[in-house]
Motif scaffolding. Sequence first.
Motif, PDB file in Angstrom:
ATOM      1  N   UNK A   1      -9.964  10.044   2.509  1.00 45.94           N
ATOM      2  CA  UNK A   1      -8.989  10.920   1.865  1.00 45.94           C
ATOM      3  C   UNK A   1      -9.024  12.332   2.453  1.00 45.94           C
ATOM      4  N   UNK A   2      -9.714  12.516   3.590  1.00 39.05           N
ATOM      5  CA  UNK A   2      -9.920  13.854   4.135  1.00 39.05           C
ATOM      6  C   UNK A   2      -8.621  14.505   4.575  1.00 39.05           C
ATOM      7  N   UNK A   3      -7.682  13.716   5.073  1.00 40.69           N
ATOM      8  CA  UNK A   3      -6.394  14.256   5.512  1.00 40.69           C
ATOM      9  C   UNK A   3      -5.310  13.671   4.620  1.00 40.69           C
ATOM     10  N   UNK A   4      -4.572  14.554   3.953  1.00 36.93           N
ATOM     11  CA  UNK A   4      -3.520  14.158   3.027  1.00 36.93           C
ATOM     12  C   UNK A   4      -2.178  14.506   3.650  1.00 36.93           C
ATOM     13  N   UNK A   5      -1.396  13.488   3.980  1.00 37.47           N
ATOM     14  CA  UNK A   5      -0.123  13.729   4.657  1.00 37.47           C
ATOM     15  C   UNK A   5       0.849  14.503   3.777  1.00 37.47           C
TER      16      UNK A   5
END
Length: 251
Positions: free
Chosen positions: A118-122
């Motif tokens: 979940x480190x990068x949330x588009x």
Amino acid sequence: MFIGSLQTNPDTSMAGAFPQPGNITLQNYSNINSSINLFRGLINSGIFTGGVILCTVVFGLLVGYALAQLSFRGRGIVFGMMLLVQMIPFQLLLIPLYVLIVRDYGLGDTYLGMILPFAINSTAVFVFRQYFLQVPASLFEAARIDGASELRILWQVAVPLVRPALVTAILLTFIGPWNEFLWPFLVTKEQSMQPLAVSLANYISNIAATASNPYGAILAGACVLAAPAIILFIVFQRQFISTNLGSSTKG
């Protein structure tokens, strides 16, 4: 839910929605705490959620700024692929993610193993990009003429101008990892590492059948799980409202 968590004898009728003085107790909170350690579950949920929010903000700012203000070949393709990622259900990625993080990286029963997917949330990237597009390009050009690096421009020029986007990204990101069950359930086997949502689900599956008042204990745990989200909404209610109004305003 809160009234049910205080009931000595469960009352699922319509009258049970109203507190009865002779049927109120705090024993349900004590029972659920002795079974799953509410405080430890809250700490794990807080670390998990805080790590996701931190990564979301850092990577969201970097990628959103690059997509909005930097010119490079394939920028439109990258943005299109980012939007395409939002159409892929997370459940389709569970098996390869589990193999990669738990077997290959050996990050089972760790906070990092829970946070990485979940480190990068588009969605946050999209929010930051839209805010950066609204900032006049002349401000960035002036900073570049003065010799400022892109990271310095981002930190000293762009970030102060998009503080509403920071609040929006944090508020939108918080509720997801705080209530996340499936991924932490897969990567955590030790009870001491499980977020509160997973601990509560394990209580329902393994302990509730033998409890004296499982209905009240489960509702007590649900109240504890929901309390931080409710408090966050109350404290930042104005930001929630302004965000909704801003998203519906054109021009």
